[in-house]
Design a protein around this motif. Sequence first.
Motif, PDB file in Angstrom:
ATOM      1  N   VAL A   1      80.716  79.519  61.326  1.00 16.13           N
ATOM      2  CA  VAL A   1      79.605  80.063  62.118  1.00 16.13           C
ATOM      3  C   VAL A   1      78.366  79.192  61.969  1.00 16.13           C
ATOM      4  O   VAL A   1      77.720  78.800  62.949  1.00 16.13           O
ATOM      5  CB  VAL A   1      79.290  81.515  61.700  1.00 16.13           C
ATOM      6  N   VAL A   2      78.000  78.857  60.721  1.00 14.86           N
ATOM      7  CA  VAL A   2      76.782  78.068  60.472  1.00 14.86           C
ATOM      8  C   VAL A   2      76.905  76.692  61.103  1.00 14.86           C
ATOM      9  O   VAL A   2      75.993  76.225  61.812  1.00 14.86           O
ATOM     10  CB  VAL A   2      76.522  77.960  58.960  1.00 14.86           C
ATOM     11  N   LEU A   3      78.033  76.026  60.855  1.00 14.40           N
ATOM     12  CA  LEU A   3      78.188  74.662  61.366  1.00 14.40           C
ATOM     13  C   LEU A   3      78.237  74.633  62.896  1.00 14.40           C
ATOM     14  O   LEU A   3      77.604  73.783  63.537  1.00 14.40           O
ATOM     15  CB  LEU A   3      79.451  74.031  60.778  1.00 14.40           C
ATOM     16  N   LEU A   4      78.982  75.567  63.496  1.00 17.12           N
ATOM     17  CA  LEU A   4      79.086  75.582  64.953  1.00 17.12           C
ATOM     18  C   LEU A   4      77.754  75.945  65.620  1.00 17.12           C
ATOM     19  O   LEU A   4      77.406  75.403  66.668  1.00 17.12           O
ATOM     20  CB  LEU A   4      80.158  76.574  65.398  1.00 17.12           C
TER      21      LEU A   4
ATOM     22  N   VAL B   1      72.993  80.854  59.586  1.00 21.75           N
ATOM     23  CA  VAL B   1      72.797  81.523  58.287  1.00 21.75           C
ATOM     24  C   VAL B   1      72.324  82.951  58.509  1.00 21.75           C
ATOM     25  O   VAL B   1      72.774  83.898  57.835  1.00 21.75           O
ATOM     26  CB  VAL B   1      71.785  80.736  57.431  1.00 21.75           C
ATOM     27  N   GLY B   2      71.390  83.132  59.492  1.00 26.56           N
ATOM     28  CA  GLY B   2      70.924  84.482  59.794  1.00 26.56           C
ATOM     29  C   GLY B   2      72.046  85.374  60.282  1.00 26.56           C
ATOM     30  O   GLY B   2      72.103  86.564  59.959  1.00 26.56           O
TER      31      GLY B   2
ATOM     32  N   VAL C   1      75.460  85.190  59.627  1.00 27.02           N
ATOM     33  CA  VAL C   1      76.398  85.624  58.576  1.00 27.02           C
ATOM     34  C   VAL C   1      75.679  86.462  57.523  1.00 27.02           C
ATOM     35  O   VAL C   1      76.254  87.410  56.960  1.00 27.02           O
ATOM     36  CB  VAL C   1      77.104  84.408  57.944  1.00 27.02           C
ATOM     37  N   GLY C   2      74.401  86.128  57.258  1.00 28.32           N
ATOM     38  CA  GLY C   2      73.667  86.900  56.259  1.00 28.32           C
ATOM     39  C   GLY C   2      73.424  88.322  56.718  1.00 28.32           C
ATOM     40  O   GLY C   2      73.588  89.282  55.945  1.00 28.32           O
ATOM     41  N   ALA C   3      73.005  88.486  57.982  1.00 31.06           N
ATOM     42  CA  ALA C   3      72.749  89.829  58.494  1.00 31.06           C
ATOM     43  C   ALA C   3      74.033  90.653  58.548  1.00 31.06           C
ATOM     44  O   ALA C   3      74.027  91.855  58.248  1.00 31.06           O
ATOM     45  CB  ALA C   3      72.121  89.730  59.890  1.00 31.06           C
ATOM     46  N   TYR C   4      75.152  90.011  58.912  1.00 33.99           N
ATOM     47  CA  TYR C   4      76.418  90.739  58.962  1.00 33.99           C
ATOM     48  C   TYR C   4      76.823  91.204  57.552  1.00 33.99           C
ATOM     49  O   TYR C   4      77.225  92.370  57.367  1.00 33.99           O
ATOM     50  CB  TYR C   4      77.506  89.862  59.557  1.00 33.99           C
ATOM     51  N   ALA C   5      76.695  90.309  56.577  1.00 35.41           N
ATOM     52  CA  ALA C   5      77.073  90.676  55.206  1.00 35.41           C
ATOM     53  C   ALA C   5      76.208  91.809  54.674  1.00 35.41           C
ATOM     54  O   ALA C   5      76.698  92.738  54.014  1.00 35.41           O
ATOM     55  CB  ALA C   5      76.965  89.443  54.301  1.00 35.41           C
ATOM     56  N   LEU C   6      74.912  91.759  54.947  1.00 34.25           N
ATOM     57  CA  LEU C   6      74.014  92.821  54.476  1.00 34.25           C
ATOM     58  C   LEU C   6      74.349  94.152  55.142  1.00 34.25           C
ATOM     59  O   LEU C   6      74.314  95.209  54.499  1.00 34.25           O
ATOM     60  CB  LEU C   6      72.561  92.438  54.774  1.00 34.25           C
ATOM     61  N   ALA C   7      74.656  94.111  56.446  1.00 35.86           N
ATOM     62  CA  ALA C   7      74.996  95.354  57.148  1.00 35.86           C
ATOM     63  C   ALA C   7      76.277  95.971  56.601  1.00 35.86           C
ATOM     64  O   ALA C   7      76.379  97.193  56.439  1.00 35.86           O
ATOM     65  CB  ALA C   7      75.131  95.070  58.654  1.00 35.86           C
ATOM     66  N   VAL C   8      77.284  95.126  56.318  1.00 32.20           N
ATOM     67  CA  VAL C   8      78.541  95.636  55.748  1.00 32.20           C
ATOM     68  C   VAL C   8      78.297  96.199  54.361  1.00 32.20           C
ATOM     69  O   VAL C   8      78.802  97.273  54.011  1.00 32.20           O
ATOM     70  CB  VAL C   8      79.591  94.510  55.717  1.00 32.20           C
ATOM     71  N   ALA C   9      77.502  95.468  53.548  1.00 35.39           N
ATOM     72  CA  ALA C   9      77.223  95.932  52.182  1.00 35.39           C
ATOM     73  C   ALA C   9      76.479  97.263  52.195  1.00 35.39           C
ATOM     74  O   ALA C   9      76.644  98.086  51.288  1.00 35.39           O
ATOM     75  CB  ALA C   9      76.412  94.876  51.432  1.00 35.39           C
ATOM     76  N   ALA C  10      75.658  97.470  53.227  1.00 40.96           N
ATOM     77  CA  ALA C  10      74.902  98.717  53.322  1.00 40.96           C
ATOM     78  C   ALA C  10      75.746  99.859  53.865  1.00 40.96           C
ATOM     79  O   ALA C  10      75.279 100.996  53.936  1.00 40.96           O
ATOM     80  CB  ALA C  10      73.682  98.510  54.214  1.00 40.96           C
ATOM     81  N   GLY C  11      76.983  99.561  54.260  1.00 38.94           N
ATOM     82  CA  GLY C  11      77.884 100.602  54.753  1.00 38.94           C
ATOM     83  C   GLY C  11      77.569 101.097  56.146  1.00 38.94           C
ATOM     84  O   GLY C  11      77.898 102.237  56.479  1.00 38.94           O
TER      85      GLY C  11
ATOM     86  N   ALA D   1      71.592  89.882  65.977  1.00 38.88           N
ATOM     87  CA  ALA D   1      70.138  89.936  65.794  1.00 38.88           C
ATOM     88  C   ALA D   1      69.661  88.858  64.831  1.00 38.88           C
ATOM     89  O   ALA D   1      68.618  88.226  65.041  1.00 38.88           O
ATOM     90  CB  ALA D   1      69.732  91.319  65.292  1.00 38.88           C
ATOM     91  N   GLY D   2      70.419  88.635  63.742  1.00 39.12           N
ATOM     92  CA  GLY D   2      70.047  87.586  62.792  1.00 39.12           C
ATOM     93  C   GLY D   2      70.079  86.210  63.418  1.00 39.12           C
ATOM     94  O   GLY D   2      69.180  85.380  63.212  1.00 39.12           O
TER      95      GLY D   2
END
Length: 606
Positions: free
Chosen positions: A84-87, A121-122, A124-134, A146-147
Amino acid sequence: MSAPPPSRALLAYVTLVCGAGTGAGIVSALVLDSAAGDPFLVAAVVLVGFAGSPTVPLPGTGVRLNVDVPFLVALAIRGAEREVVLLAGLNLALAAYRSGTARTRPHVGALNLGAGFLGGVGCVGAYALAVAAGLPEPLPAMAAAAGLFALNVLAVAGAIRVATGALPGPAWREGMGLAGVGYLASASIAWIATRAPEGMAVGLVVLPLVAVVWQAWQAWRRQQEERLAREREREELFLPTLEAICAAIEARDPATHGHNRRVEALSVALARELGIVDQEALHGIRIGALLHDIGKIAIPDALLHAERRLTPAELEIVRRHAVLGSELVRHVPFPSAVLEIVRHHHERWDGNGHPDRLAGEGIPLAARIVAICDAFDDRCQGISRERSDPPQALAHLAEDSGLAFDPTVFQAFVRLRAPGVPAAPDTRVNPAAATIATASREQAAAAQLAWRDELTGLGNSRALRRQLETLDRCVVLMLDLDGFKGVNDTYGHEVGDVAIRLAGAALAAIETPERTAYRNGGDEFVVVLAHCDDPAPHLEAVRARLELVRIPVGEQRYVPMRVSVGAAVGRGGSELLCEADAAMYADKRARRDGRARGGPPEVCVA
């Protein structure tokens, strides 16, 4: 032809964004998860690279979908964080090169590369935070989009702020709002695609989106054709009206006949010399150049037709035409460049212009273009100064390159030279021009009689009392020419008139917006210092300025001017004038020299 080079500040900003983004890409390649071997990944890599960030309109909504965003969000959902970041970075950089922008302005490609990496980076980071937050589905996919959108837009908005000195305008913000909706719609497509059975993902999502990319290309072509057609139609509708407005502006001051059309022709040619080919931008420059002096409609005829040097206070009124003009065109649906030109064509590269004292690249490019063309035609036609031929005018303007004018734009103007355009008179005549011009001059003459002293050009006693009525607190200096009766009696009233004119010129030379001079009558003058409480620094300075004047009374002979001065402080009104008058006569009585009270004048040899 080349566009103006970016400023050092913009290059520093691009370097920062590109460095931060590239660093993020390197770190991503080392530490983030990959989905190598995922069949969806191969199709996504191919289509993201092929897409190059085209958009597809959603009919009737104003929203456009970025073709690459669903794939990037889908990759984030499937755990291909590194990809995702590289592309994201490579895709934005390729888009800049495919459009041709990065080939002529390499810093744009570098900015896109860095912004794309940061957007990835925004994502994958936003997706990971959303998943971690349930968060429930499909909110993590929305968060990923959005990120990606937020970091991309912030990087671009920062570049606009550094390049122009101002935040992006309402039209840009509105466009970004619609783009954000498109990103969320793309996230929905990605979420649906990743929930399809593995074997159907390519068939149901990838292949139709190939058709979407093709449709996007066709839609872009149609959009360009429609836009050009609208441009032609708009020109046909607007041009007669604009020319009528220009004729009305110029008719009030016949010295400017044809000026606006010549500035229009020069400005469009200079814009093309600078590499501006966008028809919307050229259209805005054309209209802005035609209307750059529209604010003069609101300037009094007495100032437009003044055959004397304007006082600083009057000059400030004339300078207001840029602000007044911008208010006139603000609510008309013109291209944004029109408002920029009308308001900022008198700004200076060194920051000493008006009305907003913008400097350097903080001045809109369209306004910098028109400023040079306006000044060049002014010199060639002798509108506000002695007429020069084009080479002389160009030499005069060269002295201000880097001070009043953008040096890069000026060098393009030197290359252009516009043979025959600036010096050729405009022979088209508006039938109403003579009537408007005559009425304008008559109104100016009436205003001159009403508010100006005929002999000195200073404000008269009526103008003095009008100003005093508007001031809550001020200093009034009353001045009287010592021995003026002796000059009249000895040399005649013609010499006396010369003395009055010389005194008026000396006072006009020291006027400012806060310090105005008036002839109250006879040999009596008044200086009003608005919003001032202390007359001391001004009283002796005004006396000293007048006592530098020499009244010629014969060959190599003159009478030095002497004055009595009195001051009063308080609320403006006739009582303040009486108080200053009493102080002035006290000063006159204190002067023991009989000439101060009307004796024979003192004669000196030059």
